[in-house]
Design a protein around this motif. Structure first.
Motif, PDB file in Angstrom:
ATOM      1  N   ARG A  68      -0.513 -20.943 -22.726  1.00  0.00           N
ATOM      2  CA  ARG A  68      -0.155 -21.757 -23.907  1.00  0.00           C
ATOM      3  C   ARG A  68      -0.089 -21.202 -25.262  1.00  0.00           C
ATOM      4  NH1 ARG A  68      -0.899 -27.213 -23.839  1.00  0.00           N
ATOM      5  NH2 ARG A  68      -2.394 -26.984 -22.220  1.00  0.00           N
ATOM      6  N   HIS A  69      -1.256 -20.325 -25.288  1.00  0.00           N
ATOM      7  CA  HIS A  69      -1.394 -19.417 -26.690  1.00  0.00           C
ATOM      8  C   HIS A  69      -0.277 -18.610 -26.747  1.00  0.00           C
ATOM      9  CE1 HIS A  69      -3.791 -17.743 -29.792  1.00  0.00           C
ATOM     10  NE2 HIS A  69      -3.468 -16.474 -29.209  1.00  0.00           N
ATOM     11  N   VAL A  70      -0.002 -17.910 -25.687  1.00  0.00           N
ATOM     12  CA  VAL A  70       0.966 -16.646 -25.830  1.00  0.00           C
ATOM     13  C   VAL A  70       2.378 -17.106 -25.747  1.00  0.00           C
ATOM     14  CG1 VAL A  70       2.196 -14.902 -24.340  1.00  0.00           C
ATOM     15  CG2 VAL A  70      -0.492 -15.089 -24.537  1.00  0.00           C
ATOM     16  N   LEU A  71       2.773 -18.235 -25.187  1.00  0.00           N
ATOM     17  CA  LEU A  71       3.999 -18.796 -25.385  1.00  0.00           C
ATOM     18  C   LEU A  71       4.409 -19.851 -26.348  1.00  0.00           C
ATOM     19  CD1 LEU A  71       4.862 -19.403 -21.632  1.00  0.00           C
ATOM     20  CD2 LEU A  71       5.345 -17.302 -23.062  1.00  0.00           C
ATOM     21  N   LEU A  72       3.340 -20.428 -26.783  1.00  0.00           N
ATOM     22  CA  LEU A  72       3.287 -21.500 -27.783  1.00  0.00           C
ATOM     23  C   LEU A  72       2.519 -21.287 -29.116  1.00  0.00           C
ATOM     24  CD1 LEU A  72       4.285 -24.527 -28.956  1.00  0.00           C
ATOM     25  CD2 LEU A  72       2.411 -25.303 -27.659  1.00  0.00           C
ATOM     26  N   SER A  73       1.427 -21.151 -29.232  1.00  0.00           N
ATOM     27  CA  SER A  73       0.389 -21.121 -30.400  1.00  0.00           C
ATOM     28  C   SER A  73       0.763 -19.757 -31.274  1.00  0.00           C
ATOM     29  CB  SER A  73      -0.975 -21.260 -29.726  1.00  0.00           C
ATOM     30  OG  SER A  73      -1.283 -22.459 -29.168  1.00  0.00           O
ATOM     31  N   ASN A  74       0.877 -18.711 -30.550  1.00  0.00           N
ATOM     32  CA  ASN A  74       1.083 -17.433 -31.164  1.00  0.00           C
ATOM     33  C   ASN A  74       2.154 -16.813 -30.784  1.00  0.00           C
ATOM     34  OD1 ASN A  74       0.350 -15.580 -33.319  1.00  0.00           O
ATOM     35  ND2 ASN A  74      -1.096 -14.578 -31.958  1.00  0.00           N
ATOM     36  N   TYR A  75       3.209 -17.462 -30.294  1.00  0.00           N
ATOM     37  CA  TYR A  75       4.348 -16.675 -29.652  1.00  0.00           C
ATOM     38  C   TYR A  75       5.107 -15.574 -30.514  1.00  0.00           C
ATOM     39  CZ  TYR A  75       7.938 -19.187 -32.662  1.00  0.00           C
ATOM     40  OH  TYR A  75       8.533 -19.548 -33.595  1.00  0.00           O
ATOM     41  N   GLY A 397      10.484 -21.815 -18.639  1.00  0.00           N
ATOM     42  CA  GLY A 397       9.588 -21.140 -19.836  1.00  0.00           C
ATOM     43  C   GLY A 397       8.961 -22.262 -20.338  1.00  0.00           C
ATOM     44  N   ALA A 398       8.466 -22.098 -21.725  1.00  0.00           N
ATOM     45  CA  ALA A 398       7.741 -23.063 -22.381  1.00  0.00           C
ATOM     46  C   ALA A 398       7.791 -22.532 -23.881  1.00  0.00           C
ATOM     47  CB  ALA A 398       6.332 -23.230 -21.834  1.00  0.00           C
TER      48      ALA A 398
END
Length: 455
Positions: A68-75, A397-398
């Motif tokens: 979640r962090h890699v793909l959303l929070s700090n993508y 993906g996300a």
């Protein structure tokens, strides 16, 4: 997720898992043929696996919070790796799938109106027309073994052509398929220097890829020119994706796509909308041939109706679950690789500048801590009240870079599977196991023959 099953589910074949102590060069040798076969048992059990990739650390992430962090929070801190760019740029150029930064933001905003649920619903008649033709052709082949993988490739290519350009692909389909096969057979595979050198340093294969790209972009530009000769009546509603994309404007800047940008966007949509959907449908048909009881459930859901609208598609709840379970077992994009721009901490994982992050839907979807009976085909797991963690299931993906065409692909897949299984009973003509290969997409190692009979 705990799944209660009345009968023992099928477990489709997979490649042997690699020894956990396989050497780096051993993995590189296997990687070019089948990346899926480079992962050992640890990768299916542990949340984070740390390794080395030349001068940097590498991480396989199977932890939803870290993903979640890699793909959303700090993508924005994570970019495509040099090898990933080399694999995709020759066929997709600077299209939305691989663009970065402001270029990606502009493309995403501009394309968004073309892929709304309403826009997808308007394209369903193109899909149903092709499905009618496909079923008619298959009707004439019930007495002989059929290569359903090739049939799905031709069918989804025809759907891609009609939804994009409003014309059939009879003349251009063979050329387009040859481009796809040529690239996947050699140029789309990672070589040692592709992974070692920065993108600015061309590898020997990059020269061959550049020659391919010149021929490929000329072909796509020819398709666009042919479509433009058809014109568009003033005041008429958009008839296809090209109308929508050609007229699209960034809502913030008012800018549309240049001719060169339009070539890359059209190439991206044709390839993403044809090859990955064809592969997903092939795997769904293969699984249903292995599991006749589930096949009959899909057939019974249509009630013999002629499905031809989004409302009809939305009613196929079990068929949609079969597609979702198929993409869990055989995710079209089996690996997402990113390189960190700067240091970061992803849910407790310390990541350095330049470190390589690997999020592998193949592993994530079969992880023993995230799924009950992870290797079994159980569509009803997607009809239970226990939905999987959003970052444990990533067929499209996300985050902000989630596949823009996902609603279109899902609608096409559900409609096609429901119509095909509603029309035919299918079984395998032989029992040679079909092994998935991780090469560009999750492909079968061979195309098995099927027997089909009218219901």
């Amino acid at each position: 997720m705990n799944i209660a099953s009345v009968r023992r589910p099928i477990i489709p074949p997979t490649p042997p898992r690699a020894p956990d102590d396989m050497s780096f060069f051993g993995r590189v040798a296997v990687l070019k043929q089948n990346m899926i076969a480079t992962w050992g048992q640890r990768a299916y059990e542990e949340e984070v696996i740390k390794g080395r990739f030349f001068l940097h650390n590498s991480f396989i992430l199977n932890q939803p919070d870290a993903i979640r962090h890699v793909l959303l929070s700090n993508y924005e801190n994570y970019t495509r790796t040099p090898a990933g760019i080399r694999m995709l740029r020759p066929v997709l150029g600077e299209g939305v799938l691989i663009a970065e930064g402001h270029a990606w933001t502009h493309q995403r905003r501009t394309l968004a109106p073309a892929f709304t649920p309403r826009a997808t619903a308007n394209l369903v008649p193109h899909m149903t027309a092709v499905l009618d033709e496909t079923i008619t052709k298959l009707d004439a082949r019930t007495s002989e073994p059929v290569d359903l993988r090739e049939t799905m490739q031709r069918m989804t290519l025809e759907i891609a052509g009609r939804t994009m350009f409003s014309f059939g692909m009879d003349r251009h389909g063979p050329t387009l398929r040859n481009f796809v096969m040529e690239y996947g057979a050699r140029l789309g595979r990672p070589y040692f220097l592709d992974m070692l050198l920065p993108v600015s340093w061309p590898t020997p294969m990059d020269f061959a890829r550049a020659r391919f790209r010149k021929r490929w972009t000329e072909f796509v530009a020819m398709l666009i020119a042919e479509r433009r000769t058809m014109g568009k009546k003033d005041g008429a509603p958009p008839r296809d994706l090209f109308d929508l994309m050609d007229a699209a404007r960034d809502p913030e800047t008012g800018k549309g796509f240049s001719d060169a940008q339009l070539v890359d966007e059209v190439a991206t949509m044709i390839l993403a909308g044809h090859e990955t959907t064809a592969t997903a449908l092939f795997w769904a048909l293969y699984l249903l041939a292995l599991d006749p009881e589930t096949q009959e459930e899909v057939a019974s859901e249509t009630h013999g109706e002629h499905l031809d609208s989004m409302a009809d598609i939305d009613r196929q709840k079990f068929t949609r679950a079969v597609i979702e379970e198929t993409m869990r077992l055989y995710p079209p994009a089996f690996l997402v690789a990113r390189a960190a721009r700067e240091k970061d901490n992803a849910a407790g994982v310390e990541i350095g500048k330049g470190d390589i992050i690997m999020i592998a839907p193949w592993l994530l979807h079969r992880h023993e801590k995230l799924w009950d009976q992870p290797n079994a085909f159980i569509p009803k797991r997607f009809m239970s009240n226990e939905a999987p963690d959003r970052f444990a299931y990533l067929p499209f993906g996300a985050g902000p870079r989630v596949c823009i065409g996902a609603p279109f692909a899902q609608a096409e897949s559900v409609l096609a599977l429901a119509r095909l299984i509603g029309a035919f009973r299918i079984e395998l003509a032989d029992r040679v196991p079909v092994i998935p290969l991780g090469v560009v997409t999750t492909q079968p190692d061979h195309s098995p023959l099927f027997r089909i009979t009218r219901r």
